[in-house]
Design a protein around this motif. Structure first.
Motif, mmCIF file in Angstrom:
data_model
loop_
_atom_site.group_PDB
_atom_site.id
_atom_site.type_symbol
_atom_site.label_atom_id
_atom_site.label_comp_id
_atom_site.label_asym_id
_atom_site.label_seq_id
_atom_site.Cartn_x
_atom_site.Cartn_y
_atom_site.Cartn_z
ATOM 1 N N ASP A 191 0.837 -1.197 0.000
ATOM 2 C CA ASP A 191 0.000 0.000 0.000
ATOM 3 C C ASP A 191 0.874 1.250 0.000
ATOM 4 O O ASP A 191 2.052 1.188 -0.361
ATOM 5 N N CYS A 192 0.356 2.381 0.462
ATOM 6 C CA CYS A 192 1.078 3.657 0.384
ATOM 7 C C CYS A 192 2.193 3.806 1.420
ATOM 8 O O CYS A 192 2.940 4.776 1.372
ATOM 9 N N ASN A 193 2.345 2.877 2.343
ATOM 10 C CA ASN A 193 3.384 2.975 3.367
ATOM 11 C C ASN A 193 4.768 2.736 2.773
ATOM 12 O O ASN A 193 4.904 2.197 1.677
ATOM 13 N N ASN A 194 5.788 3.143 3.516
ATOM 14 C CA ASN A 194 7.176 2.889 3.118
ATOM 15 C C ASN A 194 7.615 1.584 3.764
ATOM 16 O O ASN A 194 7.522 1.434 4.976
ATOM 17 N N TYR A 195 8.111 0.656 2.959
ATOM 18 C CA TYR A 195 8.481 -0.668 3.452
ATOM 19 C C TYR A 195 9.962 -0.930 3.280
ATOM 20 O O TYR A 195 10.614 -0.361 2.404
ATOM 21 N N GLY A 206 -2.041 5.926 7.550
ATOM 22 C CA GLY A 206 -3.379 5.532 7.135
ATOM 23 C C GLY A 206 -3.526 5.802 5.649
ATOM 24 O O GLY A 206 -3.537 6.950 5.222
ATOM 25 N N CYS A 207 -3.629 4.771 4.861
ATOM 26 C CA CYS A 207 -3.714 4.928 3.406
ATOM 27 C C CYS A 207 -5.168 5.152 3.013
ATOM 28 O O CYS A 207 -5.999 4.257 3.159
ATOM 29 N N LEU A 208 -5.481 6.349 2.519
ATOM 30 C CA LEU A 208 -6.842 6.642 2.079
ATOM 31 C C LEU A 208 -7.204 5.802 0.868
ATOM 32 O O LEU A 208 -8.296 5.291 0.758
ATOM 33 N N ASN A 209 -6.241 5.677 -0.012
ATOM 34 C CA ASN A 209 -6.439 4.854 -1.206
ATOM 35 C C ASN A 209 -5.944 3.448 -0.859
ATOM 36 O O ASN A 209 -4.779 3.237 -0.595
#
Length: 162
Positions: free
Chosen positions: A72-76, A109-112
């Motif tokens: 998702d939009c987080n940095n991993y 918190g990823c909105l998309n």
């Protein structure tokens, strides 16, 4: 007449393709990796062979060990480590990767909720450029090694004094 035009066009195209292929050809040193140990169970041996370059002392190689994942939009990032090992009696080194492939990341918190495929990797390392020696890695079978060549800027710049 039509045949000769076609023949000439074909020859011109062949010369153009051949010239392009020669420009793209890179010179490599003869690769020898027989002296490196075989990969242990669950691992594979991979290597990077760098082409001969001008001013190799000015170049660096940054390598990344990881795998592609849907995220998702987080940095991993991938948990694990890369350890340099000495090839006894040769003066060469190789890299052993320890990782079970687990990843961690930020908790935004990823909105998309859309996920995209990204290459998630262990902290990258930078090593010297040497076309005479391959960079040899032993990685878990489900991981891969990617790299990029880092080149210096055209000139040195001066820091600003306050």
């Amino acid at each position: 007449m039509k045949f000769s035009k076609t023949l000439i066009a074909g020859l011109v195209m062949m010369v153009g393709v051949n010239t392009f292929a020669q420009k793209k050809a890179e010179k490599f040193e003869k690769l020898e990796i027989e002296m490196f140990p075989k990969a242990k169970d669950g691992y594979k041996q991979v290597y990077i062979q760098l082409p001969v370059a001008k001013n190799e002392k000015d170049l660096k190689v940054e390598y990344f060990v990881g795998k592609e994942k849907m995220v998702d939009c987080n940095n991993y990032f991938m948990m694990g480590s890369v350890k340099s090992q000495d090839l006894q009696g040769w003066g060469y080194n190789y890299y052993e990767v320890e990782s079970n492939g687990e990843t961690a990341g930020t908790l935004k918190g990823c909105l998309n909720k859309k996920e995209t495929k990204k290459f998630i990797y262990i902290k990258p390392e930078i090593v010297g450029y040497n076309s005479k020696l391959p960079l040899v890695f032993y990685v878990p079978k489900d991981l891969e090694v990617r790299y990029r060549v880092l080149r210096p800027d055209a000139g040195m710049k001066k820091a600003v004094q306050k």
